[in-house]
Design a protein around this motif. Structure first.
Motif, short mmCIF file in Angstrom:
data_model
loop_
_atom_site.label_atom_id
_atom_site.label_comp_id
_atom_site.label_asym_id
_atom_site.label_seq_id
_atom_site.Cartn_x
_atom_site.Cartn_y
_atom_site.Cartn_z
N ARG A 1 0.82 -1.22 0.00
CA ARG A 1 0.00 0.00 0.00
C ARG A 1 0.85 1.26 0.00
O ARG A 1 0.35 2.34 -0.26
N GLY A 2 2.14 1.13 0.35
CA GLY A 2 3.04 2.28 0.38
C GLY A 2 3.96 2.21 1.58
O GLY A 2 3.78 1.37 2.47
N PRO A 3 4.97 3.07 1.62
CA PRO A 3 5.92 3.08 2.73
C PRO A 3 5.21 3.27 4.07
O PRO A 3 4.16 3.92 4.14
N ALA A 4 5.80 2.71 5.11
CA ALA A 4 5.21 2.83 6.45
C ALA A 4 6.32 2.89 7.49
O ALA A 4 7.36 2.24 7.34
N ALA A 5 6.07 3.67 8.52
CA ALA A 5 6.99 3.73 9.65
C ALA A 5 6.91 2.41 10.42
O ALA A 5 5.88 1.73 10.41
N LEU B 1 3.69 -0.12 11.13
CA LEU B 1 3.68 -1.53 10.75
C LEU B 1 3.35 -2.40 11.95
O LEU B 1 2.53 -3.32 11.86
N ALA B 2 3.99 -2.12 13.08
CA ALA B 2 3.75 -2.91 14.29
C ALA B 2 2.28 -2.82 14.71
O ALA B 2 1.66 -3.83 15.04
N GLU B 3 1.71 -1.61 14.66
CA GLU B 3 0.30 -1.44 15.03
C GLU B 3 -0.61 -2.17 14.04
O GLU B 3 -1.55 -2.86 14.45
N THR B 4 -0.35 -2.02 12.76
CA THR B 4 -1.18 -2.62 11.72
C THR B 4 -1.18 -4.13 11.82
O THR B 4 -2.22 -4.78 11.65
N LEU B 5 -0.03 -4.70 12.13
CA LEU B 5 0.10 -6.16 12.20
C LEU B 5 -0.10 -6.71 13.60
O LEU B 5 0.11 -7.89 13.84
N SER C 1 9.60 -4.84 18.92
CA SER C 1 10.85 -5.59 18.82
C SER C 1 10.73 -6.73 17.81
O SER C 1 11.68 -7.04 17.09
N ASN C 2 9.56 -7.36 17.74
CA ASN C 2 9.32 -8.39 16.71
C ASN C 2 9.36 -7.78 15.32
O ASN C 2 9.89 -8.37 14.39
#
Length: 135
Positions: free
Chosen positions: A37-41, A45-49, A54-55
């Protein structure tokens, strides 16, 4: 709820197997999908997934080592690193999607009219507008 459970089980099983054929974990494959969908901080990414930060770092490190993603400074805040999908990463996620044989066969077994109906129903069930308006 049974319909959702069965359909998600088949989809995620198919996705996980297709990712494994590319020597990726399901989490790595999902990360590539989000980055499509585009670049992500990293934080986003951690929140979305729904993943611990740390993972997420470990997932990105392994994807970066394979040349599937790269980190670059955010244009808005150079202290923030965005993760960007590389052309190799795009190819990997395209291959995963193409190798989701169970999902693709199931959808192909539907008539074009049924596919359109399914798409319309899923769009209605899962779009923000449907949740806000209650339709």
């Amino acid at each position: 709820m049974e319909l959702l459970s069965v359909s998600l089980g088949v989809y995620y099983g198919d996705f996980t197997a297709a990712a494994a054929r590319e020597n990726l974990t399901a989490s790595q494959g999902k990360t590539l999908t989000v980055l499509r969908r585009g670049p992500a901080a990293m934080r986003v990414l951690a929140e979305t997934l729904s993943c611990d930060a740390s993972n997420m770092t470990g997932i990105i490190d392994r994807l970066e080592k394979r040349g599937l993603v790269r980190r670059e400074p955010s244009p808005g805040d150079r202290r923030v690193k965005n993760v960007v999908l590389t052309p190799e990463g795009e190819h990997a996620i395209d291959t995963i999607r193409a190798n989701m044989h169970t999902t693709l066969a199931g959808l192909a077994s539907l008539s074009e009219a049924d596919q359109e109906t399914l798409y319309a129903l899923l769009e209605r069930a899962f779009t923000e507008k449907a949740h806000v308006s209650g339709t």
